[in-house]
Design a protein around this motif. Structure first.
Motif, PDB file in Angstrom:
ATOM      1  N   GLY A  36      -3.279   9.977 -15.519  1.00 65.28           N
ATOM      2  CA  GLY A  36      -4.138  10.252 -16.665  1.00 65.28           C
ATOM      3  C   GLY A  36      -4.512  11.710 -16.730  1.00 65.28           C
ATOM      4  N   ALA A  37      -5.715  11.983 -17.233  1.00 65.34           N
ATOM      5  CA  ALA A  37      -6.172  13.360 -17.393  1.00 65.34           C
ATOM      6  C   ALA A  37      -7.670  13.431 -17.148  1.00 65.34           C
ATOM      7  N   SER A  63      -4.020  17.243 -15.853  1.00 65.92           N
ATOM      8  CA  SER A  63      -3.414  15.919 -15.646  1.00 65.92           C
ATOM      9  C   SER A  63      -3.626  15.488 -14.197  1.00 65.92           C
ATOM     10  N   GLU A  64      -3.593  14.200 -13.977  1.00 62.03           N
ATOM     11  CA  GLU A  64      -3.801  13.671 -12.628  1.00 62.03           C
ATOM     12  C   GLU A  64      -2.858  12.521 -12.357  1.00 62.03           C
ATOM     13  N   PHE A  65      -2.575  12.326 -11.079  1.00 57.87           N
ATOM     14  CA  PHE A  65      -1.756  11.210 -10.615  1.00 57.87           C
ATOM     15  C   PHE A  65      -2.408  10.657  -9.348  1.00 57.87           C
ATOM     16  N   GLY A  66      -2.467   9.334  -9.257  1.00 59.43           N
ATOM     17  CA  GLY A  66      -3.168   8.759  -8.109  1.00 59.43           C
ATOM     18  C   GLY A  66      -2.531   7.483  -7.589  1.00 59.43           C
ATOM     19  N   ALA A  67      -3.000   7.080  -6.416  1.00 62.94           N
ATOM     20  CA  ALA A  67      -2.592   5.823  -5.789  1.00 62.94           C
ATOM     21  C   ALA A  67      -3.845   5.080  -5.339  1.00 62.94           C
ATOM     22  N   ARG A  68      -3.759   3.760  -5.329  1.00 64.64           N
ATOM     23  CA  ARG A  68      -4.936   2.944  -5.003  1.00 64.64           C
ATOM     24  C   ARG A  68      -4.532   1.813  -4.069  1.00 64.64           C
ATOM     25  N   VAL A  69      -5.370   1.582  -3.040  1.00 68.18           N
ATOM     26  CA  VAL A  69      -5.239   0.429  -2.144  1.00 68.18           C
ATOM     27  C   VAL A  69      -6.586  -0.265  -2.121  1.00 68.18           C
ATOM     28  N   PHE A  77     -16.749  -9.157  -5.591  1.00 67.73           N
ATOM     29  CA  PHE A  77     -16.885  -7.852  -4.950  1.00 67.73           C
ATOM     30  C   PHE A  77     -15.675  -7.503  -4.091  1.00 67.73           C
ATOM     31  N   GLY A  78     -15.397  -6.181  -4.041  1.00 68.36           N
ATOM     32  CA  GLY A  78     -14.313  -5.682  -3.223  1.00 68.36           C
ATOM     33  C   GLY A  78     -14.460  -4.193  -2.964  1.00 68.36           C
ATOM     34  N   LEU A  79     -13.476  -3.620  -2.283  1.00 69.65           N
ATOM     35  CA  LEU A  79     -13.422  -2.192  -1.998  1.00 69.65           C
ATOM     36  C   LEU A  79     -12.054  -1.657  -2.402  1.00 69.65           C
ATOM     37  N   ALA A  80     -12.034  -0.393  -2.834  1.00 67.74           N
ATOM     38  CA  ALA A  80     -10.785   0.262  -3.182  1.00 67.74           C
ATOM     39  C   ALA A  80     -10.806   1.688  -2.656  1.00 67.74           C
ATOM     40  N   LEU A  81      -9.676   2.153  -2.173  1.00 69.44           N
ATOM     41  CA  LEU A  81      -9.510   3.522  -1.714  1.00 69.44           C
ATOM     42  C   LEU A  81      -8.571   4.226  -2.683  1.00 69.44           C
ATOM     43  N   ASP A  82      -9.099   5.279  -3.320  1.00 63.28           N
ATOM     44  CA  ASP A  82      -8.345   6.035  -4.317  1.00 63.28           C
ATOM     45  C   ASP A  82      -7.979   7.405  -3.770  1.00 63.28           C
ATOM     46  N   ALA A  83      -6.760   7.833  -4.028  1.00 65.90           N
ATOM     47  CA  ALA A  83      -6.329   9.198  -3.728  1.00 65.90           C
ATOM     48  C   ALA A  83      -5.757   9.783  -5.010  1.00 65.90           C
ATOM     49  N   ASN A  84      -6.293  10.941  -5.464  1.00 65.73           N
ATOM     50  CA  ASN A  84      -5.903  11.536  -6.735  1.00 65.73           C
ATOM     51  C   ASN A  84      -5.526  13.002  -6.537  1.00 65.73           C
ATOM     52  N   VAL A  85      -4.476  13.407  -7.210  1.00 63.99           N
ATOM     53  CA  VAL A  85      -4.033  14.799  -7.219  1.00 63.99           C
ATOM     54  C   VAL A  85      -4.143  15.304  -8.656  1.00 63.99           C
ATOM     55  N   ASN A 214     -12.760  11.306 -16.883  1.00 63.14           N
ATOM     56  CA  ASN A 214     -11.364  10.940 -16.652  1.00 63.14           C
ATOM     57  C   ASN A 214     -10.975   9.789 -17.567  1.00 63.14           C
ATOM     58  N   LEU A 215      -9.719   9.741 -17.914  1.00 66.57           N
ATOM     59  CA  LEU A 215      -9.131   8.583 -18.586  1.00 66.57           C
ATOM     60  C   LEU A 215      -7.722   8.425 -18.033  1.00 66.57           C
ATOM     61  N   LYS A 216      -7.474   7.277 -17.436  1.00 64.53           N
ATOM     62  CA  LYS A 216      -6.144   7.062 -16.873  1.00 64.53           C
ATOM     63  C   LYS A 216      -5.749   5.599 -17.003  1.00 64.53           C
ATOM     64  N   ALA A 217      -4.469   5.367 -16.893  1.00 62.77           N
ATOM     65  CA  ALA A 217      -3.910   4.018 -16.933  1.00 62.77           C
ATOM     66  C   ALA A 217      -3.208   3.762 -15.610  1.00 62.77           C
ATOM     67  N   GLY A 218      -3.227   2.523 -15.182  1.00 64.44           N
ATOM     68  CA  GLY A 218      -2.613   2.209 -13.903  1.00 64.44           C
ATOM     69  C   GLY A 218      -2.114   0.787 -13.846  1.00 64.44           C
ATOM     70  N   VAL A 219      -1.402   0.495 -12.781  1.00 67.53           N
ATOM     71  CA  VAL A 219      -0.888  -0.855 -12.535  1.00 67.53           C
ATOM     72  C   VAL A 219      -1.065  -1.174 -11.053  1.00 67.53           C
ATOM     73  N   ASN A 220      -1.521  -2.385 -10.748  1.00 68.66           N
ATOM     74  CA  ASN A 220      -1.710  -2.856  -9.382  1.00 68.66           C
ATOM     75  C   ASN A 220      -0.824  -4.068  -9.135  1.00 68.66           C
TER      76      ASN A 220
END
Length: 402
Positions: A36-37, A63-69, A77-85, A214-220
């Motif tokens: 996203g951006a 612009s940005e690109f990221g990964a999520r686990v 409830f849950g937890l997520a770890l995001d890494a963004n460049v 931020n505004l981004k789209a993703g797929v899990n």
């Protein structure tokens, strides 16, 4: 934290009670990528002469690109770890300092997640087609500035508008608007920078001037779980009446099993008792057998009308003949078969022969008497042996060595 506490209370009272299957350590884990951006709400910088300049909001983008686990601990409830460049698309894009490198900055965020649809509507056994998920947490930021390079702590608030796809709802596609605050920054700052972004100012605070949208789209992709699906499974619960009925069946089955065990034990004891009696009988010395003086042996085998097979009730007589043959190893016998007068002559002749042969067959096969010590003869029908007709359906034994 206050909002989370209120939401938990509301969800506990609003949604029906739902029990799901056990959540193991490696269950309900997902991975994904997104892009996203980001742009700043307000983007300040200073020129070399110290003049303060500002880009208009939402005019400079990176612009940005990221990964999520992530892992869902409950249906809510849950937890997520995001890494963004973040990549350089503009010379001065908040929330990062001016950079001459292709990558302006990066961050790693630990986010708590809350599925608002499951929180307020309950979990139906599989994810809904459309869900709204709230995210919030803190992370580490690093800016690749040309003059001032710094690390910092950021805070992120986001919402995922997600749709679940696939035959087992294993894919999740989402659109995520978010706000990223720089709440604390620290690092080396040049004394006279060409550009200085206000983000590096220390002090823990939420400041709109130090925030980016931020505004981004993703797929899990959600991995397969121990319940053979890719999501939580609802536990099949039973009411108290069903539980009581099942307990009653279990108790009845246990009682039947105990009774069967007792019956088996009683039969085993009876078998042991009979075995002891048999052993005692077999070990009992056999009295000597006095050889018969008469050629005609006393035992005889009586047959049913029209029958040539030896009835079990007559086998004891054959046992006596076999004992005689064993105690008189040189003896040879003749078995004479008879029939009663009923029926044709030919039938009675055949029947008398078969009766004699049936007795010989048992002596040879069961008692191992040599076949050449036994001869058979069929004498057809008679009414001379006994007054009763049925007694004439008989096989008689003669010692032909005397």
């Amino acid at each position: 934290m206050l909002i989370a506490a209120v939401a938990t209370v509301v969800s506990a009272s609003a949604q029906p009670r739902t029990t799901v299957t056990a959540n193991k350590v490696d269950d309900n884990i997902y991975v994904g990528i997104n892009a996203g951006a980001i742009t700043g709400f307000r983007n300040y910088y200073r020129t070399q002469d110290g003049a303060k300049q500002r880009n208009n909001a939402f005019t400079a983008f990176s612009s940005e690109f990221g990964a999520r686990v992530g892992k869902n601990f409950t249906t809510v409830f849950g937890l997520a770890l995001d890494a963004n460049v973040y990549f350089k698309n503009h010379k001065n894009c908040c929330p990062f300092a001016v950079s001459k490198t292709w990558i302006q900055g990066l961050d790693i965020d630990l986010l708590g997640t809350a599925n608002l649809m499951n929180m307020f509507k309950g979990y139906t056994g599989q994810p809904r087609f459309f869900e709204v998920i709230a995210l919030g947490g803190f992370g580490w930021t690093h800016a690749f500035g040309t003059v001032d390079k710094y690390n910092g702590i950021n805070s992120k608030i986001a919402f995922d508008f997600a749709v679940n796809l696939g035959s087992k709802k294993q894919w999740q596609v989402y659109l995520e608007p978010s706000i990223t605050y720089s709440v604390l920054a620290f690092g080396a700052i040049a004394p006279q920078p060409e550009y200085t972004n206000v983000m590096h100012n220390s002090g823990f605070q939420y400041n709109i001037n130090k925030a980016g949208v931020n505004l981004k789209a993703g797929v899990n992709y959600k991995f397969r779980t121990s319940n053979t699906t890719h999501n939580f499974a609802v536990e099949q619960l039973r009411d108290q009446a069903e539980i009581d009925a099942l307990n009653a069946k279990i108790n009845a089955a246990k009682a039947d099993a105990d009774a069967a065990k007792a019956d088996v034990a009683a039969k085993a004891a009876k078998v042991e008792e009979l075995q002891k009696a048999l052993n005692a009988c077999m070990n009992k010395p056999v009295p000597p057998i006095v050889k018969a003086r008469a050629a005609n042996l006393q035992p005889s085998v009586v047959f049913g009308q029209g029958k040539s097979n030896v009835d079990r009730s007559q086998e004891a007589n054959l046992d006596m003949i076999a004992a005689y043959m064993k105690h008189n190893p040189n003896a040879r016998i003749r078995i004479s078969g008879y029939a009663s007068p009923e029926g044709s002559k030919e039938l009675n002749q055949t029947l008398s022969e078969k009766r004699a042969e049936a007795c010989k067959d048992i002596l040879v096969k069961r008692y191992k008497i040599a076949a050449d010590r036994i001869e058979t003869v069929g004498l057809g029908a008679t009414d001379k042996l006994f007054e009763e007709p049925e007694f004439n359906r008989v096989a008689l034994f003669h010692d032909i060595t005397k």
